[in-house]
Design a protein around this motif. Structure first.
Motif, PDB file in Angstrom:
ATOM      1  N   ILE A   1       0.833  -1.203   0.000  1.00 55.89           N
ATOM      2  CA  ILE A   1       0.000   0.000   0.000  1.00 55.89           C
ATOM      3  C   ILE A   1       0.870   1.257   0.000  1.00 55.89           C
ATOM      4  N   VAL A   2       1.922   1.251   0.835  1.00 56.28           N
ATOM      5  CA  VAL A   2       2.812   2.414   0.859  1.00 56.28           C
ATOM      6  C   VAL A   2       3.472   2.608  -0.513  1.00 56.28           C
ATOM      7  N   LEU A   3       4.044   1.523  -1.014  1.00 54.32           N
ATOM      8  CA  LEU A   3       4.713   1.576  -2.316  1.00 54.32           C
ATOM      9  C   LEU A   3       3.730   1.987  -3.416  1.00 54.32           C
ATOM     10  N   GLY A   4       2.546   1.392  -3.362  1.00 53.90           N
ATOM     11  CA  GLY A   4       1.531   1.672  -4.372  1.00 53.90           C
ATOM     12  C   GLY A   4       1.113   3.133  -4.375  1.00 53.90           C
ATOM     13  N   PHE A   5       0.923   3.698  -3.177  1.00 55.24           N
ATOM     14  CA  PHE A   5       0.529   5.110  -3.101  1.00 55.24           C
ATOM     15  C   PHE A   5       1.630   6.000  -3.661  1.00 55.24           C
ATOM     16  N   ILE A   6       2.875   5.686  -3.322  1.00 51.55           N
ATOM     17  CA  ILE A   6       3.979   6.520  -3.818  1.00 51.55           C
ATOM     18  C   ILE A   6       4.025   6.471  -5.348  1.00 51.55           C
ATOM     19  N   VAL A   7       3.975   5.253  -5.888  1.00 54.31           N
ATOM     20  CA  VAL A   7       4.032   5.110  -7.345  1.00 54.31           C
ATOM     21  C   VAL A   7       2.831   5.805  -7.999  1.00 54.31           C
ATOM     22  N   ALA A   8       1.660   5.616  -7.398  1.00 53.21           N
ATOM     23  CA  ALA A   8       0.450   6.240  -7.961  1.00 53.21           C
ATOM     24  C   ALA A   8       0.565   7.758  -7.972  1.00 53.21           C
ATOM     25  N   MET A   9       1.136   8.319  -6.897  1.00 52.44           N
ATOM     26  CA  MET A   9       1.276   9.781  -6.826  1.00 52.44           C
ATOM     27  C   MET A   9       2.239  10.266  -7.890  1.00 52.44           C
ATOM     28  N   ILE A  10       3.348   9.557  -8.046  1.00 49.88           N
ATOM     29  CA  ILE A  10       4.326   9.974  -9.063  1.00 49.88           C
ATOM     30  C   ILE A  10       3.679   9.918 -10.449  1.00 49.88           C
ATOM     31  N   ARG A  11       2.984   8.809 -10.709  1.00 48.83           N
ATOM     32  CA  ARG A  11       2.385   8.641 -12.034  1.00 48.83           C
ATOM     33  C   ARG A  11       1.296   9.679 -12.294  1.00 48.83           C
TER      34      ARG A  11
ATOM     35  N   GLY B   1       5.319  -7.870  -1.052  1.00 48.03           N
ATOM     36  CA  GLY B   1       5.041  -6.433  -0.934  1.00 48.03           C
ATOM     37  C   GLY B   1       5.322  -5.703  -2.237  1.00 48.03           C
ATOM     38  N   ILE B   2       6.472  -6.001  -2.831  1.00 46.30           N
ATOM     39  CA  ILE B   2       6.832  -5.332  -4.095  1.00 46.30           C
ATOM     40  C   ILE B   2       5.848  -5.721  -5.192  1.00 46.30           C
ATOM     41  N   ASN B   3       5.464  -6.964  -5.198  1.00 47.66           N
ATOM     42  CA  ASN B   3       4.493  -7.415  -6.199  1.00 47.66           C
ATOM     43  C   ASN B   3       3.151  -6.712  -6.017  1.00 47.66           C
ATOM     44  N   SER B   4       2.679  -6.690  -4.768  1.00 41.35           N
ATOM     45  CA  SER B   4       1.377  -6.099  -4.501  1.00 41.35           C
ATOM     46  C   SER B   4       1.373  -4.595  -4.809  1.00 41.35           C
ATOM     47  N   GLY B   5       2.515  -3.944  -4.531  1.00 42.58           N
ATOM     48  CA  GLY B   5       2.616  -2.498  -4.765  1.00 42.58           C
ATOM     49  C   GLY B   5       2.272  -2.120  -6.195  1.00 42.58           C
ATOM     50  N   ALA B   6       2.672  -2.957  -7.144  1.00 43.18           N
ATOM     51  CA  ALA B   6       2.403  -2.643  -8.550  1.00 43.18           C
ATOM     52  C   ALA B   6       0.909  -2.603  -8.821  1.00 43.18           C
ATOM     53  N   TYR B   7       0.183  -3.550  -8.232  1.00 43.00           N
ATOM     54  CA  TYR B   7      -1.264  -3.579  -8.469  1.00 43.00           C
ATOM     55  C   TYR B   7      -1.959  -2.450  -7.709  1.00 43.00           C
ATOM     56  N   VAL B   8      -1.521  -2.238  -6.452  1.00 40.56           N
ATOM     57  CA  VAL B   8      -2.110  -1.145  -5.675  1.00 40.56           C
ATOM     58  C   VAL B   8      -1.893   0.192  -6.391  1.00 40.56           C
ATOM     59  N   ALA B   9      -0.705   0.349  -6.982  1.00 40.98           N
ATOM     60  CA  ALA B   9      -0.386   1.621  -7.648  1.00 40.98           C
ATOM     61  C   ALA B   9      -1.411   1.942  -8.726  1.00 40.98           C
ATOM     62  N   GLU B  10      -1.730   0.959  -9.530  1.00 37.67           N
ATOM     63  CA  GLU B  10      -2.676   1.239 -10.613  1.00 37.67           C
ATOM     64  C   GLU B  10      -4.092   1.432 -10.078  1.00 37.67           C
ATOM     65  N   ILE B  11      -4.415   0.727  -8.996  1.00 36.69           N
ATOM     66  CA  ILE B  11      -5.734   0.928  -8.387  1.00 36.69           C
ATOM     67  C   ILE B  11      -5.850   2.356  -7.872  1.00 36.69           C
ATOM     68  N   VAL B  12      -4.830   2.794  -7.123  1.00 38.81           N
ATOM     69  CA  VAL B  12      -4.880   4.132  -6.535  1.00 38.81           C
ATOM     70  C   VAL B  12      -4.836   5.201  -7.627  1.00 38.81           C
ATOM     71  N   ARG B  13      -4.026   4.952  -8.648  1.00 40.17           N
ATOM     72  CA  ARG B  13      -3.955   5.928  -9.739  1.00 40.17           C
ATOM     73  C   ARG B  13      -5.321   6.083 -10.405  1.00 40.17           C
ATOM     74  N   SER B  14      -5.994   4.968 -10.615  1.00 33.60           N
ATOM     75  CA  SER B  14      -7.321   5.084 -11.226  1.00 33.60           C
ATOM     76  C   SER B  14      -8.244   5.874 -10.314  1.00 33.60           C
ATOM     77  N   GLY B  15      -8.076   5.708  -8.987  1.00 33.48           N
ATOM     78  CA  GLY B  15      -8.885   6.476  -8.044  1.00 33.48           C
ATOM     79  C   GLY B  15      -8.599   7.966  -8.140  1.00 33.48           C
ATOM     80  N   ILE B  16      -7.323   8.315  -8.225  1.00 35.13           N
ATOM     81  CA  ILE B  16      -6.951   9.735  -8.307  1.00 35.13           C
ATOM     82  C   ILE B  16      -7.486  10.339  -9.604  1.00 35.13           C
ATOM     83  N   MET B  17      -7.320   9.593 -10.708  1.00 38.89           N
ATOM     84  CA  MET B  17      -7.753  10.144 -11.995  1.00 38.89           C
ATOM     85  C   MET B  17      -9.272  10.238 -12.082  1.00 38.89           C
ATOM     86  N   SER B  18      -9.978   9.474 -11.234  1.00 35.81           N
ATOM     87  CA  SER B  18     -11.440   9.519 -11.303  1.00 35.81           C
ATOM     88  C   SER B  18     -12.014  10.738 -10.587  1.00 35.81           C
ATOM     89  N   ILE B  19     -11.178  11.425  -9.797  1.00 31.73           N
ATOM     90  CA  ILE B  19     -11.686  12.603  -9.089  1.00 31.73           C
ATOM     91  C   ILE B  19     -11.784  13.774 -10.056  1.00 31.73           C
TER      92      ILE B  19
END
Lengths: 231, 261
Positions: free
Chosen positions: A40-50, A107-125
């Motif tokens: 989740i931490v990794l995913g949020f960071i990646v999502a924010m950067i993207r 954790g590293i594996n899950s981060g990749a999927y979380v990142a795209e989930i969170v990114r889709s959430g950010i872009m949906s706002i």
């Protein structure tokens, strides 16, 4: 009937075999919880950067690295990643730390999927939310933290919960590096007793119960976060 | 922000010159689309400028350029003598704190209560303590007549109420200018009145306002100057009596003949 009880006894009670399952469950839970946190931490960071790159055009290098990460992690099987981590990258590591390698891999594996989930959430706002934040003089970062992310998080909660469920079940491949997780525990019993039915069903039931508990917890959280939608 | 302090030199200068916003040869393109084609105008302190014109004429884009929600392609915008386009990100954020903006679609924060909507920016920007911000919010809610809604969420309000809250939210920053981007266009007809009434009060209190709207009645009654835009240019600027009774430009005449007044 007595045959059934005899089998039950042999599977779980003889030689305290139930302890394989308990120990395995413990390891499964440790790996899942720690890996989910890392993910989740990794995913949020990646999502924010993207999404910062998508919205403002900044962070080009960061975005490039994130995309490589996503491509590699999502493009290769979890088991293979786990084995590469354990047998190649951390090959010299003392095997008593293998749980750390497992946590890191999942954790590293899950981060990749979380990142795209969170990114889709950010872009949906709605972009109007960003504009409202900016127009009040809030910086991009503050707008992101106080206005966008809380809304995005709420929107992606079901998808995030799904990811955690997938992660929980995916940890069953930890046996490939000799981790004694829940699945491996059941497998050991099967090997010792030459009985497949009992231990495997027990393992399946335990996974199922954990997923049901997790689902109901997330449901509670969702209802709490939905309070601003009541009319 | 510093209403009670002694006026700074800049504020004294401003008071003499009275020029709050100066726009020079402003151009804006979106790719090949040339939206603004050289805007020149000056807004004095306390002035209420109402911008009207057909859709696609660049009114909203012009307004959004004033607080850099859209970045102009060329030209310059001076606010209080400071060139907006020369500012870094921090400077832009500071400048935006002094310019309130009200949007057509309100853009309230749906995950926060009404009170938190109003207090978020002053608190997070360190301008007010939480207590002071709450007091300010209560005062503003009283002013816009929605004190009883302070713990409600935006989705529980009507359009008119949302827009009044959006105005209160902008006012909580104690801005020197208020920009309104078609504030009543998304409202049911019966709710337009309450929002215009609040804007009128604000105008009477001396706020500098720039309003993009299709409400001709409001323009007539409140504006100190009406600006007519078409095709990315200001075609005519005049006080409302003159503008509506004796328009000079042919395009203006045509436009006015088509809208119901």
């Amino acid at each position: 009937m007595s045959d059934f009880i005899e089998k039950l006894k042999e599977t779980f009670v003889t030689d305290d075999r139930w302890q394989y399952l308990v120990r395995g469950l413990g390891n499964t839970l440790i790996i899942t919880v720690c890996a989910a946190l890392i993910g989740i931490v990794l995913g949020f960071i990646v999502a924010m950067i993207r999404s910062t790159h998508d919205k403002t055009g900044k962070l080009k290098i960061g975005n490039f690295l994130c995309r490589i990460y996503l491509t590699v992690i999502r493009g290769t099987p979890m088991v293979v990643q786990l084995m590469i981590m354990y047998f190649v990258i951390f090959a010299t590591l003392n095997s008593k730390y293998k749980i750390i390698v497992a946590i890191l891999s999942f954790g590293i594996n899950s981060g990749a999927y979380v990142a795209e989930i969170v990114r889709s959430g950010i872009m949906s706002i709605d972009n109007g939310q960003f504009e409202a934040g900016s127009s009040l003089g809030l910086s991009y970062r503050k707008t992101m933290f106080f206005i966008i992310l809380p809304q995005a998080f709420k929107n992606v909660l079901p998808a995030l919960a799904n990811e955690v469920i997938v992660l929980l079940k995916e940890t069953s491949v930890a046996g490939y590096i000799g981790m004694e997780d829940l699945t491996k525990g059941g497998d050991i019993i099967r090997a010792n007793t030459y009985q497949a039915f009992m231990p495997l069903l027990a393992v399946a039931a335990i996974y199922l119960i954990m997923v049901i508990i997790l689902t109901s917890l997330v449901g509670k959280l969702e209802r709490r976060l939905a309070k601003n939608e009541k009319r | 922000m510093k209403k009670d302090n002694k006026p700074t030199l800049k504020e004294v200068e401003k008071a003499f010159s009275g020029e709050m916003i100066v726009v020079k040869d402003l151009h804006k393109s979106f790719g090949d689309l040339h939206i603004l084609k050289g805007i020149n105008t000056t807004v004095k302190q306390g002035e209420k400028v109402v911008i009207i014109g057909p859709s696609g004429s660049g009114k909203s884009t012009f307004l959004r350029c004033l607080n850099l929600l859209e970045r102009p392609t060329s030209g310059s915008i001076f606010v209080d003598g400071v060139d907006l386009l020369s500012l870094n990100e921090k400077g832009v954020n500071c400048m935006r704190q002094r310019m309130g903006m009200v949007f057509q679609h309100f853009n309230l924060f749906p995950h926060l209560t009404i009170r938190r909507n109003i207090t978020l920016a002053p608190i997070k920007l360190g301008l007010m303590t939480e207590e002071a911000a709450n007091d300010k919010a209560d005062e503003l809610l009283e002013k816009v007549g929605l004190f009883d809604k302070c713990d409600a969420y935006p989705n529980q309000l009507s359009g008119g109420q949302k827009q009044r809250i959006a105005i209160a939210r902008a006012l909580a920053m104690q801005p020197e200018v208020m920009l309104f981007d078609e504030p009543t266009s998304a409202l049911d007809p019966e709710m337009v009145g309450e929002v215009l009434e609040l804007m009128k009060q604000l105008a009477e209190a001396g706020m500098t306002m720039i309003v993009v709207t299709h409400e001709m009645g409001f323009a007539k009654e409140v504006a100190s100057r009406v600006m007519f835009m078409d095709d990315g240019q200001i075609l005519e600027e005049a006080p409302p009596q003159e503008f509506f009774s004796n328009p000079k430009n042919e395009r203006t005449k045509l436009f006015l003949s088509k809208v119901l007044i």
